[in-house]
Structure formats: C-alpha cells, structure tokens
Design a protein around this motif. Structure first.
Motif, PDB file in Angstrom:
ATOM      1  N   ASP A 107       0.836  -1.214   0.000  1.00 25.46           N
ATOM      2  CA  ASP A 107       0.000   0.000   0.000  1.00 25.46           C
ATOM      3  C   ASP A 107       0.865   1.256   0.000  1.00 25.46           C
ATOM      4  N   TYR A 108       1.916   1.256   0.807  1.00 24.92           N
ATOM      5  CA  TYR A 108       2.786   2.431   0.892  1.00 24.92           C
ATOM      6  C   TYR A 108       3.398   2.775  -0.464  1.00 24.92           C
ATOM      7  N   ILE A 109       3.787   1.758  -1.216  1.00 29.15           N
ATOM      8  CA  ILE A 109       4.414   2.009  -2.520  1.00 29.15           C
ATOM      9  C   ILE A 109       3.436   2.716  -3.448  1.00 29.15           C
ATOM     10  N   VAL A 110       2.186   2.269  -3.459  1.00 27.17           N
ATOM     11  CA  VAL A 110       1.164   2.935  -4.282  1.00 27.17           C
ATOM     12  C   VAL A 110       0.942   4.361  -3.793  1.00 27.17           C
ATOM     13  N   GLU A 111       0.851   4.538  -2.477  1.00 31.28           N
ATOM     14  CA  GLU A 111       0.610   5.870  -1.918  1.00 31.28           C
ATOM     15  C   GLU A 111       1.771   6.822  -2.206  1.00 31.28           C
ATOM     16  N   SER A 112       2.985   6.290  -2.276  1.00 30.11           N
ATOM     17  CA  SER A 112       4.138   7.146  -2.557  1.00 30.11           C
ATOM     18  C   SER A 112       4.066   7.713  -3.976  1.00 30.11           C
ATOM     19  N   VAL A 113       3.576   6.921  -4.927  1.00 29.18           N
ATOM     20  CA  VAL A 113       3.440   7.419  -6.293  1.00 29.18           C
ATOM     21  C   VAL A 113       2.315   8.443  -6.365  1.00 29.18           C
ATOM     22  N   GLU A 114       1.257   8.238  -5.594  1.00 32.90           N
ATOM     23  CA  GLU A 114       0.199   9.253  -5.494  1.00 32.90           C
ATOM     24  C   GLU A 114       0.772  10.562  -4.955  1.00 32.90           C
ATOM     25  N   MET A 115       1.626  10.450  -3.965  1.00 29.70           N
ATOM     26  CA  MET A 115       2.273  11.637  -3.404  1.00 29.70           C
ATOM     27  C   MET A 115       3.114  12.339  -4.457  1.00 29.70           C
ATOM     28  N   ASP A 116       3.818  11.553  -5.269  1.00 29.22           N
ATOM     29  CA  ASP A 116       4.679  12.106  -6.307  1.00 29.22           C
ATOM     30  C   ASP A 116       3.869  12.834  -7.373  1.00 29.22           C
ATOM     31  N   LEU A 117       2.658  12.372  -7.622  1.00 30.05           N
ATOM     32  CA  LEU A 117       1.800  13.046  -8.592  1.00 30.05           C
ATOM     33  C   LEU A 117       1.407  14.441  -8.130  1.00 30.05           C
TER      34      LEU A 117
END
Length: 292
Positions: A107-117
């Motif tokens: 989950d964290y990995i997906v959320e990190s890419v959301e943060m990067d967006l």
C-alpha cells in the motif's frame, strides 16, 4: 516437449521477467549469489515495484495515472484476499504466503506514487524523507522479509537503508528528473546553498552547484551511516544483498564526485566489472565489507 526439457514459462512468469530488474543492473548483482527460488521471489517484488512506480512516467495525464493507482489499490486488496487479476499479482500470491509479506508495504508504494503526482518539488527534508520511506523504504522492507527474519530491528534497518539508497539515486538522476520539471532535492537545501531551481532545470553548472552537490553526497553517506547501527550481527549474512546495494551506491557517489557532479546533462553508471567485484567482496566477507 521432451521429458528432459524445461517447462514453458507461465504468462505470469513472462510478464514479471519483462518488468523486473535487468541483467547487468545493480539489483542483478545484489541478488546474483542467492538461490534460484529466492531470486524468483525477489524478481516478482521488483516487477511489482516497477509496475507501480512507472505509472508516474508512462501516464502523461495525471487523471489517468490516478485511475491506474486507484485500480492498483483495489488490486492489492484482491491480492490479499486471494482474488488477484493482474499477472504480477497472481504470481505474488505464493510469495506473500511463503514469507508472510505485509500488505501495508504494498500500500505504501502505491501511496508514494500518489504523493509524487501531487509534488514536483519537496520543500524540506522531512517531506522528501517521508516520500522515500514510503517508496524505497517500504520496498526494502519487503525484500528484507524475504531474506531475513521479520523483526523490528531488521525493518528499521531496511527503512533507513531504503531512504539512503533512494536519495543517492535521486542525486544521480537529478538532470533526468529535471527534464520532466521535477526537482527532488529539498528546496531548503537549495536555498541554503543559494542554488536556484531554474539553474537545475536549465542544466546550468557552476562552482556553487558543485559545492552544493558535494554537500548532498556527504549527506547521502551520512544516511548510510545512520542505517548501519540497526543491522543486527546475526542478520548481516542474510542481508548481504542489501549491503551489496549500499556498497554500490557508495561507489556510485565516488564516481559522481570524480566526474565533478556532472549529473545535469549526462548519466553516470558503474561498469559491470566494478559491480561484480563489489558484490563479490561483500558476499565473500559475509557482509562485513563496507566501503565507506
């Protein structure tokens, strides 16, 4: 097919082989000496990581990228309920059960890419560290769960090492990221050295820039030093692949220094021979070699 020929690879295996780390990469040498079964599990995790992190780069529209990440959030839920749809997810089912991998890190990995967006700049180290921890730190935790017993000390080591490795890669990729309008060095670090964002975006070198980058390189080394106390002696041998990655990063920092930090308009990589020698030193020393 003859009785002695190898079985045809599954669709899941073919897909993950396309997405995972490549021959000659730092990851390839980090895991080179592991048993084949362990390598296969780690390749699957790398395939998942690349599938998610590349969403940022292959989706030109932010709305499309967010839809893909939303789909992956649901897919992770399905994966941990035994009903995955994606080839990589389907291949990961057995690996997750074998090592009792934790859902939160996926989950964290997906959320990190959301943060990067949502960010093409990070104002301070706290915000960038949070991003690195959620992405590379979480991924390092998954790798560590495959290699060694899951305990608090190993997880803390993995998180800190993941941040140090990620920051090193951000330094090396500063110019490439700038071509997409992204600057990952915190803005307060730039202000401290009176470096303008426009100078990085326009690939403008100066003596001040080189002093600035040297300071960042020194900071990266400090991050590796901060991770080492969390490495338990009894886990050092099992976590040799992580230590190989760390040593390759330290060697990369030396190469960047030698090249006067020309990271804005060229890419610097270690040679395959250099990677192999470093990996061999770490492996044969039982993880005691550390080239600080």
């Amino acid at each position: 097919m003859s009785p002695h020929s190898a079985p045809e690879p599954s669709i899941q295996d073919q897909y993950s082989d396309e997405k995972t780390y490549k021959y000659g990469s730092s990851a390839y040498y980090a895991y080179l000496f592991l048993a084949q079964d362990t390598q296969k599990d780690i390749k699957l995790l790398h395939a998942f990581f690349h599938e998610i992190s590349n969403v940022l780069y292959i989706s030109t529209e932010s709305s499309v990228a967010r839809l893909k990440l939303s789909w992956w959030k649901n897919e992770i839920e399905q994966l941990f309920h035994g009903k995955p749809e994606h080839p990589i997810s389907q291949a990961l089912v057995a690996t997750i059960k074998k090592y009792d991998l934790k859902k939160q890190y996926f989950d964290y990995i997906v959320e990190s890419v959301e943060m990067d967006l949502s960010h093409n700049r990070y104002l301070d180290w706290t915000s960038l560290k949070n991003f690195c921890t959620m992405q590379s730190g979480a991924f390092a935790c998954l790798i560590t769960q495959v290699l060694a017993p899951t305990n608090e000390q190993n997880i803390r080591f993995a998180q800190k090492l993941g941040v140090a490795i990620h920051f090193t890669h951000l330094l090396r990729g500063l110019g490439q990221d700038a071509t997409q309008g992204r600057i990952y060095i915190p803005m307060d670090f730039l202000r401290e050295h009176q470096i303008k964002a426009a100078d990085i975006l326009n690939a403008k070198y100066s003596d001040e820039f080189r002093v600035f980058m040297q300071a960042q390189g020194n900071y990266a080394r400090q991050l590796f030093k901060e991770a080492l106390p969390y490495l338990a002696p009894e886990s050092r041998q099992a976590l040799r692949p992580c230590l190989i990655k760390a040593n390759l990063c330290l060697k990369l920092l030396k190469a960047l220094e030698k090249d006067q930090w020309r990271v804005l308009d060229k890419g610097i990589s270690l040679s395959p021979v250099s990677k192999l020698l470093t990996a061999s030193k770490v492996w044969l020393s039982q993880g005691r070699y550390f080239g600080m």
